[in-house]
Design an enzyme around this catalytic site. Structure first.
Site, PDB file in Angstrom:
ATOM      1  N   SER A 107     -14.165 147.684 -32.566  1.00  0.00           N
ATOM      2  CA  SER A 107     -13.698 146.503 -31.819  1.00  0.00           C
ATOM      3  C   SER A 107     -12.991 146.895 -30.525  1.00  0.00           C
ATOM      4  O   SER A 107     -12.790 146.049 -29.662  1.00  0.00           O
ATOM      5  CB  SER A 107     -12.749 145.672 -32.687  1.00  0.00           C
ATOM      6  OG  SER A 107     -11.632 146.445 -33.079  1.00  0.00           O
ATOM      7  N   HIS A 128     -20.314 145.235 -32.215  1.00  0.00           N
ATOM      8  CA  HIS A 128     -19.074 144.740 -32.823  1.00  0.00           C
ATOM      9  C   HIS A 128     -19.313 143.417 -33.549  1.00  0.00           C
ATOM     10  O   HIS A 128     -19.348 142.362 -32.931  1.00  0.00           O
ATOM     11  CB  HIS A 128     -17.998 144.576 -31.733  1.00  0.00           C
ATOM     12  CG  HIS A 128     -16.719 143.978 -32.232  1.00  0.00           C
ATOM     13  ND1 HIS A 128     -15.923 143.169 -31.450  1.00  0.00           N
ATOM     14  CD2 HIS A 128     -16.107 144.054 -33.443  1.00  0.00           C
ATOM     15  CE1 HIS A 128     -14.879 142.779 -32.158  1.00  0.00           C
ATOM     16  NE2 HIS A 128     -14.968 143.301 -33.370  1.00  0.00           N
ATOM     17  N   GLU A 140     -20.674 141.332 -30.469  1.00  0.00           N
ATOM     18  CA  GLU A 140     -20.601 141.924 -29.129  1.00  0.00           C
ATOM     19  C   GLU A 140     -21.468 143.185 -29.108  1.00  0.00           C
ATOM     20  O   GLU A 140     -21.374 144.020 -30.010  1.00  0.00           O
ATOM     21  CB  GLU A 140     -19.161 142.309 -28.779  1.00  0.00           C
ATOM     22  CG  GLU A 140     -18.266 141.134 -28.466  1.00  0.00           C
ATOM     23  CD  GLU A 140     -16.849 141.571 -28.102  1.00  0.00           C
ATOM     24  OE1 GLU A 140     -16.347 141.127 -27.068  1.00  0.00           O
ATOM     25  OE2 GLU A 140     -16.234 142.336 -28.863  1.00  0.00           O
ATOM     26  N   ASN A 179     -11.465 141.057 -27.490  1.00  0.00           N
ATOM     27  CA  ASN A 179     -10.148 141.670 -27.659  1.00  0.00           C
ATOM     28  C   ASN A 179      -9.414 141.847 -26.342  1.00  0.00           C
ATOM     29  O   ASN A 179      -8.191 141.953 -26.320  1.00  0.00           O
ATOM     30  CB  ASN A 179     -10.262 143.010 -28.394  1.00  0.00           C
ATOM     31  CG  ASN A 179     -10.214 142.821 -29.898  1.00  0.00           C
ATOM     32  OD1 ASN A 179      -9.813 141.769 -30.392  1.00  0.00           O
ATOM     33  ND2 ASN A 179     -10.626 143.826 -30.634  1.00  0.00           N
TER      34      ASN A 179
END
Length: 365
Positions: A107, A128, A140, A179
């Site tokens: 991540s 991800h 992702e 993130n």
């Protein structure tokens, strides 16, 4: 994460080998898969025959060499520790078929850096999945600096074949897309408490009712886990001081094992009996203006666009599917007033330092 990825892959018709270092971990993983499939069957989402078919397409194996025989795509989901990732990939590189592609379900860790542990950076990519993979639609996809276009295309096709929605992070930047928005926002919410005197409930209510999040940011942090947030913070800040302005409370809570729902206490306290939601309201939301919080999130979103890592459409898709945003970020910015957003950032930069300097993208908007 590993057993969830195995389940969704097998459910889409792929032959899957599930590998771990001990049989007991594999037994536990298969038990979780059976539980998940039983639940789906009981709700009529799959038939008993489909359940059996999915289970038959997953083969648990401990021996690494056996697990890798004939593999086209190897997805790794070991803990977010760079040394461990490097160790695993050195082993994989020596044992995997020459044409196999590697995909790290990280991540935050940089794809380019992990790929250096292998002899095949052109066939190495980030993939991800969001937790739990069985339910979350977003994945992702992050090419490293050496990733070939063919590997990126193959990975996007694989993600779409699972019925997932892929967002492509075009550059291997710290935090990728989701993130890079979420982790700094947790810290900014802590700074907001210090700077304004607002309570957690007021800030969370403003985030939920004012910014269109599915829950408050402190509540979301508790749901995610302070261990996850702290580790992501350290990795991101180590590589780019401009991505997050760390608040000491996050590290303090991590050290005190106040990890959120999983430990019974994080920002809020939880009992073991049932899933609890924090009591948030529009009345509480009136006690905090989320302008500065929104401005800091938008500044990171703007950075992604300015630096060619993404575009507004992909960022909105990632925020909607990964963070559950009801309102598009840049629409919220327009409603608040782009001039007010920039003004808030300039004021914060003057008061708290250049970290908050507005991204050049705002000048074009």
């Amino acid at each position: 994460m590993g057993h969830g990825i195995a389940q969704v892959s097998a459910a889409s018709g792929y032959e899957v080998v599930l590998r771990d270092i001990e049989q007991r971990f594999l037994d536990s993983a298969m038990e979780k898969i059976r539980w998940s499939l039983d639940k789906m069957a009981s709700k009529g989402r799959i038939t008993a025959e489909e359940k059996d078919g999915i289970l038959n397409r997953i083969r648990p194996v401990v021996a690494l060499g056996e697990a890798l025989e004939g593999a086209d795509l190897v997805i790794e989901a070991v803990p977010e520790v760079m040394d461990l990732k490097r160790k695993v990939y050195a082993e994989l590189d020596a044992a995997a078929p020459e044409g196999a592609a590697f995909a790290s379900n990280t991540s935050t860790l940089p794809i380019t850096e992990i790929a250096q542990a292998t002899s095949r950076p052109e066939r190495f990519i980030g993939i991800h999945f969001f937790n739990p993979p069985q339910l979350m639609k977003l994945v992702e996809v992050i090419p490293g600096e050496g990733t070939s276009d063919e590997t990126t295309r193959m990975t996007l096709e694989y993600v779409e074949s699972l019925g997932k929605q892929a967002v492509l992070c075009r550059k291997d930047v710290p935090g990728f897309i989701v993130n890079r928005l979420f982790i700094p926002m947790v810290h900014e919410a802590c700074h907001a408490m210090d700077r304004t005197g607002a309570s957690m409930e007021q800030i969370d209510s403003a985030v939920k009712f004012g910014l269109g999040f599915p829950m408050g940011i402190f509540e979301l942090a508790d749901f995610t886990g302070m261990d996850v947030i702290h580790k992501a913070t350290v990795e991101m800040h180590q590589r780019d001081k401009g991505v997050v302005n760390p608040h000491p409370l996050v590290e303090k809570m991590f050290n005190e094992k106040k990890l959120g729902k999983k430990s019974g206490e994080g920002y809020y306290k939880y009992s073991d009996e049932k899933y609890e939601r924090v009591a948030l309201s529009e009345e509480l939301a009136a006690g905090y203006d989320p302008l500065e919080l929104a401005a800091s999130v938008l500044n990171n979103a703007a950075w992604l666009v300015s630096n060619g890592a993404s575009d507004i459409e992909e960022i909105e898709k990632a925020a909607r599917l990964g963070l559950g945003l009801k309102n598009p970020l840049f629409e919220t910015a327009k409603e608040m007033g782009m001039g007010r957003i920039v003004g808030a950032l300039e004021k914060m930069a003057a008061k708290y330092g250049p970290f908050y300097r507005p991204d050049p993208l705002f000048a074009t908007m």
